[in-house]
Design an enzyme around this catalytic site. Structure first.
Site, short mmCIF file in Angstrom:
data_model
loop_
_atom_site.label_atom_id
_atom_site.label_comp_id
_atom_site.label_asym_id
_atom_site.label_seq_id
_atom_site.Cartn_x
_atom_site.Cartn_y
_atom_site.Cartn_z
N GLU A 76 0.85 -1.19 0.00
CA GLU A 76 0.00 0.00 0.00
C GLU A 76 0.88 1.24 0.00
OE1 GLU A 76 -2.85 -0.21 3.19
OE2 GLU A 76 -3.61 -2.15 2.52
N ASN A 118 1.36 3.59 2.08
CA ASN A 118 2.10 3.88 3.32
C ASN A 118 2.70 2.65 3.97
OD1 ASN A 118 1.50 6.69 3.24
ND2 ASN A 118 -0.59 6.18 3.89
N SER A 173 7.48 -2.12 2.93
CA SER A 173 8.10 -3.22 3.67
C SER A 173 7.33 -3.55 4.95
CB SER A 173 9.55 -2.87 4.02
OG SER A 173 10.28 -2.59 2.84
N ILE A 188 31.03 0.19 -21.01
CA ILE A 188 31.79 -0.42 -22.11
C ILE A 188 31.31 0.11 -23.46
CG2 ILE A 188 32.17 -2.63 -23.32
CD1 ILE A 188 32.25 -3.94 -20.46
N GLU A 229 9.34 -7.14 -4.68
CA GLU A 229 9.25 -8.38 -3.88
C GLU A 229 10.27 -8.39 -2.74
OE1 GLU A 229 8.35 -12.13 -5.65
OE2 GLU A 229 7.53 -11.18 -7.43
N SER A 257 16.54 -4.88 -1.32
CA SER A 257 17.82 -5.50 -0.91
C SER A 257 17.99 -5.41 0.60
CB SER A 257 18.99 -4.82 -1.62
OG SER A 257 19.00 -5.14 -3.00
#
Length: 389
Positions: free
Chosen positions: A137, A139, A142, A347, A373, A376
């Protein structure tokens, strides 16, 4: 699942004949049906529904679903190969394949009763229906236990009110598995999971996000306004939703790790080919130590990520506890994807910064893998809790 790996768990991750064949199917499909349209879809933020229907016809939208429910009945090794091959060509399509398989479909497969499985899995496995999954949501990212979306039982229906954010397939999905609060805020036993179909009065899609990367994978809000959901759409028992969601994320992290692996490989292979072709000071830039060492680091880190992913997939296939390994695989692979894409742009030099070459898209797409999901930082939290037990 019978394969070469199960007789020697944890060590032999060489793909068997079936896995090679499945990877080739995904590779061929990506080359023919995805690659020509990658930048067009990215620029216009088109979610290519018909492409997913075609993937469904090949069984790639119901990879882990048993054949008796219309799925392909495969295991996690095949699943990793499929997502990685698609993500090498387009991270957005890889992300949507992962979200559809692991989250919505995976949740009903893992926790649905027989009637729910019979009703939804054949439609999801064939991609007749695209699936969404709602936990986050505005707010509570995690901090999922403090969600505000509530479901109150009223007779034979739950009345759902609230909103979900960052939902893959929130607009296009015909069905969503949604985590709702049925008890105390902050309690792990206060969350339940409901199956909510598109077209249910009071259920609508909100704003579509305009994203940095993964632009062809649709991300929207889900809005619930006195949405009445039949009681029989509850997955498992009331109060089990949070525990279910954490188990689903354990498996889902393997798929995001595979997505990261595909992006990293795509960026690395493009950089490797370019370094051999591009000449400066009378020779290929691959001959310069500054470039060759970048390629050496990329190759090593990609192999390490792949081994972590295969270890997690092996444990998942055998029904073992996978929390630590899936978090490690997801954390490491996603960070390596960002690093590999960054080095690939370097590169390529100035060309790497243009949309005429593929690496700028890998660079934009990779970052989501360190966020979606479980960030880290959350992976480190999960890993540290496991090692400190």
């Amino acid at each position: 699942m019978n394969n070469a790996q199960s007789s020697n768990p944890g060590f032999n991750f060489l793909p068997d004949e079936n896995q090679q064949m499945v990877a080739q199917v995904a590779r061929d499909f990506a080359e023919k049906h995805i690659k020509p349209y990658v930048m067009e879809w990215d620029e216009s933020q088109t979610f290519p529904v018909e492409t997913f229907k075609k993937l469904g016809e090949l069984g790639l939208m119901g990879v882990l679903v048993p054949e008796n429910y219309g799925g392909a009945g495969m295991g996690y090794f095949e699943y990793v190969h499929i997502i990685a091959e698609i993500a090498k060509v387009c991270g957005s399509v890889g992300l949507s394949v992962a979200a559809h398989n692991s989250l919505c479909t995976g949740h009903i497969l893992s926790f649905g009763n027989e009637a729910q499985k019979q009703k939804y899995l054949p439609k999801l496995a064939s991609a007749e229906w695209i699936g969404a999954w709602g936990l986050t949501e505005a707010n509570t990212g995690s901090d999922a236990l403090r969600m505000n979306t509530t479901a109150v039982l009223d007779g034979d229906h739950y009345v759902v009110n609230g909103a979900k954010n960052w939902i893959t397939h929130g607009k296009t999905g015909e069905v969503a598995v949604v985590m709702v609060r049925t008890g105390e805020k902050g309690s792990s036993k206060g969350i339940s999971a409901l199956i909510i179909e598109k077209g249910t009065p009071g259920f609508s899609a909100g704003k579509k996000e305009n994203k940095l990367g993964m632009r062809a994978s649709e991300t929207t809000e889900l809005i619930f306004d006195n949405c009445r959901v039949p009681k029989e759409n509850l997955l498992g028992a009331e109060g089990e939703g949070f525990k279910q969601a954490m188990k689903i994320l354990d498996g889902g992290r393997i798929s995001i790790a595979a997505l990261s692996l595909g992006i990293a490989k795509g960026a690395y292979e493009a950089a490797l080919a370019y370094a051999k072709e591009r000449h400066q000071f009378g020779q290929a830039i691959a001959n310069f130590q500054g470039i060759s060492f970048k390629l050496a680091d990329m190759a090593t880190e990609i192999e390490a990520a792949e081994l972590l992913i295969m270890q997690a997939a092996d444990l998942k296939n055998r029904g073992e506890q996978v929390t630590k390994q899936s978090a490690m695989a997801k954390y490491y692979a996603s960070e390596i994807a960002v690093k590999a894409a960054n080095e690939a742009v370097q590169i390529f030099g100035g060309y790497g910064y243009t949309k005429d070459f593929p690496v700028e898209k890998y660079y934009r797409d990779a970052k989501l893998c360190t966020i979606g999901e479980g960030t880290s930082e959350i992976q480190k939290l999960v890993i540290s809790r496991e090692v400190l037990k």
